[in-house]
Design an enzyme around this catalytic site. Structure first.
Site, PDB file in Angstrom:
ATOM      1  N   GLN A 142       0.830  -1.184   0.000  1.00 48.59           N
ATOM      2  CA  GLN A 142       0.000   0.000   0.000  1.00 48.59           C
ATOM      3  C   GLN A 142       0.880   1.255   0.000  1.00 48.59           C
ATOM      4  O   GLN A 142       1.888   1.294  -0.689  1.00 48.59           O
ATOM      5  CB  GLN A 142      -0.965  -0.064   1.186  1.00 48.59           C
ATOM      6  CG  GLN A 142      -1.906  -1.273   1.070  1.00 48.59           C
ATOM      7  CD  GLN A 142      -3.014  -1.267   2.091  1.00 48.59           C
ATOM      8  OE1 GLN A 142      -3.539  -0.236   2.461  1.00 48.59           O
ATOM      9  NE2 GLN A 142      -3.379  -2.455   2.562  1.00 48.59           N
ATOM     10  N   ILE A 143       0.516   2.266   0.764  1.00 46.81           N
ATOM     11  CA  ILE A 143       1.239   3.529   0.669  1.00 46.81           C
ATOM     12  C   ILE A 143       2.435   3.569   1.619  1.00 46.81           C
ATOM     13  O   ILE A 143       2.408   2.998   2.717  1.00 46.81           O
ATOM     14  CB  ILE A 143       0.303   4.726   0.948  1.00 46.81           C
ATOM     15  CG1 ILE A 143       0.979   6.051   0.536  1.00 46.81           C
ATOM     16  CG2 ILE A 143      -0.142   4.752   2.407  1.00 46.81           C
ATOM     17  CD1 ILE A 143       0.031   7.227   0.492  1.00 46.81           C
ATOM     18  N   THR A 144       3.488   4.220   1.165  1.00 49.59           N
ATOM     19  CA  THR A 144       4.642   4.457   2.014  1.00 49.59           C
ATOM     20  C   THR A 144       5.297   5.769   1.577  1.00 49.59           C
ATOM     21  O   THR A 144       4.884   6.405   0.615  1.00 49.59           O
ATOM     22  CB  THR A 144       5.650   3.301   1.955  1.00 49.59           C
ATOM     23  OG1 THR A 144       6.612   3.457   3.019  1.00 49.59           O
ATOM     24  CG2 THR A 144       6.383   3.249   0.624  1.00 49.59           C
ATOM     25  N   TYR A 145       6.328   6.145   2.306  1.00 49.97           N
ATOM     26  CA  TYR A 145       7.060   7.382   2.009  1.00 49.97           C
ATOM     27  C   TYR A 145       8.512   7.044   1.744  1.00 49.97           C
ATOM     28  O   TYR A 145       9.099   6.178   2.396  1.00 49.97           O
ATOM     29  CB  TYR A 145       6.962   8.348   3.197  1.00 49.97           C
ATOM     30  CG  TYR A 145       7.928   9.506   3.111  1.00 49.97           C
ATOM     31  CD1 TYR A 145       7.725  10.544   2.203  1.00 49.97           C
ATOM     32  CD2 TYR A 145       9.058   9.565   3.926  1.00 49.97           C
ATOM     33  CE1 TYR A 145       8.619  11.604   2.102  1.00 49.97           C
ATOM     34  CE2 TYR A 145       9.956  10.619   3.842  1.00 49.97           C
ATOM     35  CZ  TYR A 145       9.727  11.635   2.922  1.00 49.97           C
ATOM     36  OH  TYR A 145      10.614  12.680   2.825  1.00 49.97           O
ATOM     37  N   CYS A 182       1.392   1.685   5.024  1.00 51.64           N
ATOM     38  CA  CYS A 182       0.954   0.325   4.710  1.00 51.64           C
ATOM     39  C   CYS A 182      -0.543   0.134   4.959  1.00 51.64           C
ATOM     40  O   CYS A 182      -1.017  -0.991   5.143  1.00 51.64           O
ATOM     41  CB  CYS A 182       1.766  -0.700   5.497  1.00 51.64           C
ATOM     42  SG  CYS A 182       3.553  -0.495   5.319  1.00 51.64           S
ATOM     43  N   LEU A 190      12.845  -3.217  -1.225  1.00 52.01           N
ATOM     44  CA  LEU A 190      12.685  -2.848   0.175  1.00 52.01           C
ATOM     45  C   LEU A 190      13.169  -1.431   0.414  1.00 52.01           C
ATOM     46  O   LEU A 190      13.974  -0.888  -0.343  1.00 52.01           O
ATOM     47  CB  LEU A 190      13.446  -3.820   1.083  1.00 52.01           C
ATOM     48  CG  LEU A 190      14.990  -3.796   1.059  1.00 52.01           C
ATOM     49  CD1 LEU A 190      15.567  -2.724   1.991  1.00 52.01           C
ATOM     50  CD2 LEU A 190      15.543  -5.158   1.442  1.00 52.01           C
ATOM     51  N   SER A 191      12.659  -0.846   1.484  1.00 51.49           N
ATOM     52  CA  SER A 191      13.159   0.454   1.946  1.00 51.49           C
ATOM     53  C   SER A 191      13.467   0.355   3.432  1.00 51.49           C
ATOM     54  O   SER A 191      12.606  -0.019   4.228  1.00 51.49           O
ATOM     55  CB  SER A 191      12.141   1.564   1.666  1.00 51.49           C
ATOM     56  OG  SER A 191      10.884   1.256   2.242  1.00 51.49           O
ATOM     57  N   SER A 243      10.222  -1.611   5.025  1.00 50.17           N
ATOM     58  CA  SER A 243       9.006  -1.943   4.275  1.00 50.17           C
ATOM     59  C   SER A 243       9.368  -2.696   3.001  1.00 50.17           C
ATOM     60  O   SER A 243      10.435  -2.482   2.418  1.00 50.17           O
ATOM     61  CB  SER A 243       8.237  -0.673   3.918  1.00 50.17           C
ATOM     62  OG  SER A 243       7.879   0.042   5.080  1.00 50.17           O
ATOM     63  N   LEU A 244       8.445  -3.570   2.564  1.00 51.63           N
ATOM     64  CA  LEU A 244       8.652  -4.363   1.354  1.00 51.63           C
ATOM     65  C   LEU A 244       7.539  -4.093   0.352  1.00 51.63           C
ATOM     66  O   LEU A 244       6.388  -3.874   0.741  1.00 51.63           O
ATOM     67  CB  LEU A 244       8.657  -5.865   1.665  1.00 51.63           C
ATOM     68  CG  LEU A 244       9.964  -6.514   2.119  1.00 51.63           C
ATOM     69  CD1 LEU A 244      10.410  -5.968   3.458  1.00 51.63           C
ATOM     70  CD2 LEU A 244       9.782  -8.025   2.202  1.00 51.63           C
TER      71      LEU A 244
END
Length: 214
Positions: free
Chosen positions: A78-81, A173, A156-157, A142-143
């Site tokens: 979903q959403i991330t930065y 997320c 990944l971040s 995050s993946l």
């Protein structure tokens, strides 16, 4: 031979749209003779929404949040930065050739981050049905992956030394209770270069390859 070597590129700070276009082009043009690659990058501030985006994932309904653009990515999740000080790894891996599936790759990525953090005396864990890595119940990594032509894109971040404030503008997320953290909060002196050295070493071990800078 192709399974014994992975090239990595330390690209540095770059626009998200530019790198995604390059990643899609690489995947479209690759064939059975193409070596796998892993790209290490940072991005200028941007919110990205994956294919599982939900209406409640973002607080703003505009194309910007506090002057930070919101874009849709062709990845899972979903959403991330993304922003400077966050180490992103894009995995351009031929799963079929390596005889692993996406679930196995996700497991490898989880182990990669957990072992890297452990190297720096940071204890972390994963959660069932919630991809990513957590420290003290806060998300540090995050993946978001996609498979095309049997090959992976995105990756990944890992939050290292960045401004976490923009995460407060979204529901990371898609989880309204999600809180984010970063390596700086546990070891102020570590740099992205320090982290990158260990990530490369661990990747070589986990994938049983020689990782060569391109």
């Amino acid at each position: 031979m192709k399974n014994k070597i992975i090239f990595f590129k330390n690209i540095g700070l770059i626009d998200w749209i530019k790198i995604v276009n390059e990643m899609n082009y690489f995947t479209e043009k690759r064939n059975s003779f193409t070596f796998d690659e892993i790209w290490f990058v940072e991005h200028y501030p941007i919110f990205t929404q994956g294919l599982l985006k939900q209406n409640y994932s973002i607080i703003s309904k505009n194309n910007f949040i506090n002057d930070i653009p919101i874009v849709t990515a062709n990845r899972g999740g979903q959403i991330t930065y993304h922003g400077p000080g966050q180490q992103i790894l894009y995995f351009l891996i031929d799963l079929k050739r390596r005889k692993i599936n996406i679930r196995q790759l996700i497991d490898i990525i989880h182990i990669l981050i957990i072992d890297t953090l452990k190297y720096f005396s940071i204890k972390s864990n994963i959660k069932k049905n919630a991809p990513g890595v957590y420290v003290n119940n806060k998300k540090i990594c995050s993946l978001g992956l996609r498979i095309k032509k049997g090959c992976t894109l995105h990756g990944l971040s890992l939050n290292v030394d960045m401004d976490l404030t923009p995460f407060d503008y979204i529901y990371p997320c898609g989880d309204i209770y999600m809180k984010m953290t970063q390596i700086k909060e546990f070891n102020f002196f570590l740099t992205l270069k320090d982290i990158r050295i260990i990530l490369i070493k661990k990747l070589a071990q986990l994938l049983n390859v020689k990782i060569i800078k391109k």
